[in-house]
Design an enzyme around this catalytic site. Sequence first.
Site, PDB file in Angstrom:
ATOM      1  N   GLU A 199       0.833  -1.211   0.000  1.00 31.75           N
ATOM      2  CA  GLU A 199       0.000   0.000   0.000  1.00 31.75           C
ATOM      3  C   GLU A 199       0.867   1.260   0.000  1.00 31.75           C
ATOM      4  OE1 GLU A 199      -1.514  -2.973   1.236  1.00 31.75           O
ATOM      5  OE2 GLU A 199      -2.604  -2.495  -0.596  1.00 31.75           O
ATOM      6  N   ASN A 281      -1.069  -6.707  -4.582  1.00 30.99           N
ATOM      7  CA  ASN A 281      -1.566  -5.802  -5.622  1.00 30.99           C
ATOM      8  C   ASN A 281      -0.430  -5.026  -6.276  1.00 30.99           C
ATOM      9  OD1 ASN A 281      -1.643  -4.382  -2.833  1.00 30.99           O
ATOM     10  ND2 ASN A 281      -1.576  -2.679  -4.275  1.00 30.99           N
ATOM     11  N   ASP A 323      -7.477  -4.296  -5.511  1.00 30.84           N
ATOM     12  CA  ASP A 323      -6.618  -4.754  -4.411  1.00 30.84           C
ATOM     13  C   ASP A 323      -6.807  -6.242  -4.155  1.00 30.84           C
ATOM     14  OD1 ASP A 323      -4.661  -4.546  -2.404  1.00 30.84           O
ATOM     15  OD2 ASP A 323      -6.191  -4.290  -0.855  1.00 30.84           O
TER      16      ASP A 323
HETATM   17 CA    CA Z   1      -2.931  -4.955  -0.960  1.00 32.91          CA
END
Ligand code: CA
Length: 591
Positions: A199, A281, A323
Amino acid sequence: MSKFAAGKGFAVTALVAAMSFSGMTTAGVTDKDIINDQATTGDVVSNGLGLRGQRYSPLTSLNTETVKDLKAVWSFSFGGEKQRGQESQPMVKDGVMYVTASYSRVFAIDVKTGEELWQYDARLPDGIMPCCDVINRGVALYGDLVIFGTLDAKLVALNKDTGKVKWKKKVGDYKAGYSLTAAPIVVKGKVITGVSGGEFGIVGKVEAYDAKTGKLAWTRPTVEGHMGYIWKDGKKTENGISGGKPGKTWPGDLWKTGGAATWLGGTYDPDVDLLFFGTGNPAPWNSHLRPGDNLFSSSRLAIDPDTGKIVWHFQTTPNDGWDFDGVNELISFDYKSKGKTVKAAATADRNGFMYVLNRENGDFIRGFPFVDEISWASGLDKNGRPIYIDSNRPGNPADSKDGKKGKSIRAVPSFLGGKNWMPMAYSQDTGLFYVPSNEWAMDIWNEPVSYKKGAAYLGAGFTIKPMNDEYIGVLRAMDPKTGKEVWRYKNYAPLWGGVLATAGNLVFMGNPEGYLMAFDAKSGEVKYKFNTGSGIVGSPITWEMDGEQYISVVSGWGGAVPLWGGEVAKRVKHLNQGGSVWTFKLPKEDS
Ligand code: CA
Ligand code: CA
């Protein structure tokens, strides 16, 4: 022993051997102990009860008949104000339990009495950036070392008898968003770790360190374009990657901050001699900024444990826009088809599909939904690639009037996934996978974003919502040969803890309501429940001592759901935090 029979190490080894003869200590965990862990019921020395990650035990004295009499024998508090989510899997060796707790703590506990032997607290700096609670998922054991990862992205090796630091290595820069939460694994004398931080636009990687010394052996970045290296005889050389040129599946410079965090660690199958790591992701979440497949994000990677070379990859969500981290564990298992043994591996992805792959080469065998609804794809093609429903991808902010917010869409599953980190189990008796899953949706939209070191790098906004009034969590028994759900158990709160299967025809799992539960593995009937006083988001283990079968599980509600769960978080805000490890067994007949 031959490894030590030279130079300075010899005197130390001789001393350890002498001490173990006197019964003061033991030689510790060997490669053989780790490889054989599943079959050796007297200890638990690997994450997953065996490096394949099956979480299956051949023990049978606890079974569908006897489990009703299971009793708690001790509970140990992690103490302090540092409660929060407890996602650890304990390890047990030679009468000692090694378990981690929130805020990068490790405890050694006498398994007979529940008494503390030692405690290690990592001194964490201000400014650590764990995305999803201050959790830790467990240690690795090797020789006389207890090895774990910290929230400031270090690997720390402790002496198993004293808890004193033997070596410490920086794996990533916590100021750039790196952290470690997974349990490392040890394969052929190397401790193998991934990294968290997807993230924050970090670059995912898998790394191998000499378990005895902490010396880096190889590094394998998981974003296409970044070169990996191996160190041999003091020389650094590239360890090749298939199609590893920058820019092939990423536009411009985005690969430089491409995410693909390997945050859940990995499994290993000695049969094909491959490590299996998943990747998170691609960064940022806004997929319109990075047209292309964005390799090797949202994928499963097979990696050579000796060199760090990627042997094959299978991408579950190319150009991910939701995600849908592809980190969930890939579990090796064999099955018979037309008289032949298939060397398979299965994984249940955040994106709602479960995949069965050929673990020798990564070929897609079959895939099927394991959740009730999938909004973003209409299915999988013959190679296992999702067939996208383009209108169900969050819209491009560039298409909006002011360029600030793309079209919001309803997506199922939510980004917390049809299944998240919580490991499933595979039973060698029933041939079924026991998948802890959740039914939830989200509203998601994209926003413009640019990379800044140490800042969240999403370019998206979202709200997670329940889909049913009665339940969110669903424990499912899935048949990997047919894709059929054999039974399900519905749970009010979302499931966030691991599963354990045993030859006693039992499946164990904890829930956020606090119950350790046992199910009939064939029918799903609840055979046992006991409340541990806080939510269970850890993974149960079982082992045998003095002829008795034990179960242990950590208790302590937290993790990503209360932090990111939107409407779901509100629904479960009554659940109390905690921090303890519980141990159970059957009462002795003669006492
Ligand atoms: Ca993630
Ligand atoms: Ca074992």
